[in-house]
Enzyme design. Structure first.
Site, mmCIF file in Angstrom:
data_model
loop_
_atom_site.group_PDB
_atom_site.id
_atom_site.type_symbol
_atom_site.label_atom_id
_atom_site.label_comp_id
_atom_site.label_asym_id
_atom_site.label_seq_id
_atom_site.Cartn_x
_atom_site.Cartn_y
_atom_site.Cartn_z
ATOM 1 N N GLU A 1 9.598 9.627 -8.060
ATOM 2 C CA GLU A 1 10.344 9.945 -7.003
ATOM 3 C C GLU A 1 11.294 8.796 -6.581
ATOM 4 O OE1 GLU A 1 7.635 10.646 -3.540
ATOM 5 O OE2 GLU A 1 6.430 12.145 -4.962
ATOM 6 N N VAL A 2 10.816 7.659 -6.610
ATOM 7 C CA VAL A 2 11.475 6.660 -6.153
ATOM 8 C C VAL A 2 12.238 5.872 -7.317
ATOM 9 C CG1 VAL A 2 11.478 4.463 -4.999
ATOM 10 C CG2 VAL A 2 10.251 6.171 -4.116
ATOM 11 N N HIS B 1 8.115 0.977 -10.497
ATOM 12 C CA HIS B 1 6.911 0.494 -9.862
ATOM 13 C C HIS B 1 5.632 1.063 -10.744
ATOM 14 C CE1 HIS B 1 8.197 4.550 -8.368
ATOM 15 N NE2 HIS B 1 6.851 4.631 -8.263
ATOM 16 N N HIS C 1 1.788 2.032 -10.341
ATOM 17 C CA HIS C 1 0.829 2.368 -9.342
ATOM 18 C C HIS C 1 -0.694 1.804 -9.597
ATOM 19 C CE1 HIS C 1 2.754 5.936 -7.477
ATOM 20 N NE2 HIS C 1 3.682 5.994 -8.624
ATOM 21 N N ARG D 1 0.869 -1.247 0.037
ATOM 22 C CA ARG D 1 0.043 0.038 -0.059
ATOM 23 C C ARG D 1 0.839 1.306 0.131
ATOM 24 N NH1 ARG D 1 -5.133 -1.135 0.511
ATOM 25 N NH2 ARG D 1 -5.758 -3.334 1.242
ATOM 26 N N ASP D 2 0.588 2.214 -0.824
ATOM 27 C CA ASP D 2 1.237 3.466 -0.912
ATOM 28 C C ASP D 2 1.127 4.126 0.432
ATOM 29 O OD1 ASP D 2 2.289 5.439 -3.591
ATOM 30 O OD2 ASP D 2 2.105 6.394 -1.586
ATOM 31 N N ILE D 3 2.257 4.750 0.822
ATOM 32 C CA ILE D 3 2.242 5.314 2.305
ATOM 33 C C ILE D 3 1.497 6.766 2.072
ATOM 34 C CG2 ILE D 3 4.340 6.830 2.145
ATOM 35 C CD1 ILE D 3 5.247 5.648 4.662
ATOM 36 N N ASN E 1 5.083 6.513 -13.665
ATOM 37 C CA ASN E 1 5.730 7.450 -13.650
ATOM 38 C C ASN E 1 7.098 7.142 -14.160
ATOM 39 O OD1 ASN E 1 3.427 9.125 -12.634
ATOM 40 N ND2 ASN E 1 4.162 8.776 -10.616
HETATM 41 P P1 5GP Z 1 6.490 7.903 -7.762
HETATM 42 O O1 5GP Z 1 6.215 9.073 -7.634
HETATM 43 O O2 5GP Z 1 8.054 7.292 -7.614
HETATM 44 O O3 5GP Z 1 5.984 7.148 -9.162
HETATM 45 O O4 5GP Z 1 5.889 7.234 -6.671
HETATM 46 C C1 5GP Z 1 6.535 6.651 -5.381
HETATM 47 C C2 5GP Z 1 5.238 6.331 -4.622
HETATM 48 O O5 5GP Z 1 5.807 5.673 -3.466
HETATM 49 C C3 5GP Z 1 4.573 7.437 -3.987
HETATM 50 O O6 5GP Z 1 3.320 7.609 -4.406
HETATM 51 C C4 5GP Z 1 5.062 7.453 -2.513
HETATM 52 O O7 5GP Z 1 3.737 7.838 -1.689
HETATM 53 C C5 5GP Z 1 5.277 6.042 -2.239
HETATM 54 N N1 5GP Z 1 6.485 5.980 -1.344
HETATM 55 C C6 5GP Z 1 7.450 6.355 -0.860
HETATM 56 N N2 5GP Z 1 7.835 6.270 0.154
HETATM 57 C C7 5GP Z 1 7.529 5.020 0.449
HETATM 58 C C8 5GP Z 1 7.700 4.254 1.635
HETATM 59 O O8 5GP Z 1 8.388 4.311 2.615
HETATM 60 N N3 5GP Z 1 6.564 3.325 1.984
HETATM 61 C C9 5GP Z 1 5.437 3.133 1.140
HETATM 62 N N4 5GP Z 1 4.694 2.162 1.321
HETATM 63 N N5 5GP Z 1 5.268 4.180 0.003
HETATM 64 C C10 5GP Z 1 6.150 4.933 -0.278
#
Ligand code: 5GP
Length: 106
Positions: A93-94, A98, A100, A28-30, A85
């Protein structure tokens, strides 16, 4: 360098895991942007979609089939969105690829 998702996969930091196989983890997204918002993450460290190669074809299809399965499991089958993304310019961001999965409605 390992991403936060690798740390989650290796249980170095906690997460709410909803599904796991040999190759994929779903958490689950945080900071959920919908009532149901999970992340389908390959355990293999691939930085972004552009870094997938032909050798990843089965992994990519496994991600899609996992999305179908998890959508059913979480009761959102028939009304959900899948989103990659790609690179920071488009909000990645990460740096660990991944997918979504978001429910369409809150
Ligand atoms: P991005 O912006 O890279 O496509 O999505 C990264 C997602 O990872 C974001 O929606 C963010 O809320 C989620 N996220 C970032 N750090 C963590 C974490 O430590 N745990 C979980 N469960 N989600 C995270």
């Amino acid at each position: 360098m390992s991403s936060i998702f690798t740390k989650i996969i290796e249980r170095e930091i906690p997460s709410d895991i909803v599904h796991e196989t040999e190759n994929i983890i779903v958490i689950r997204d945080i900071a959920p942007k919908a009532k149901t918002h999970v992340l389908i993450i390959p355990k293999k460290e691939v930085r972004t979609v552009d870094d997938f190669g032909k050798e990843d074809a089965s992994l990519i299809s496994e991600m899609i089939f996992t999305a179908q399965e998890v959508a059913t499991k979480l009761g959102v089958s028939g009304a959900y969105q899948l989103q990659f993304n790609v690179w920071e310019k488009w909000g990645q961001e990460v740096p660990h690829v991944h997918l979504h999965l978001l429910s369409q409605y809150n």
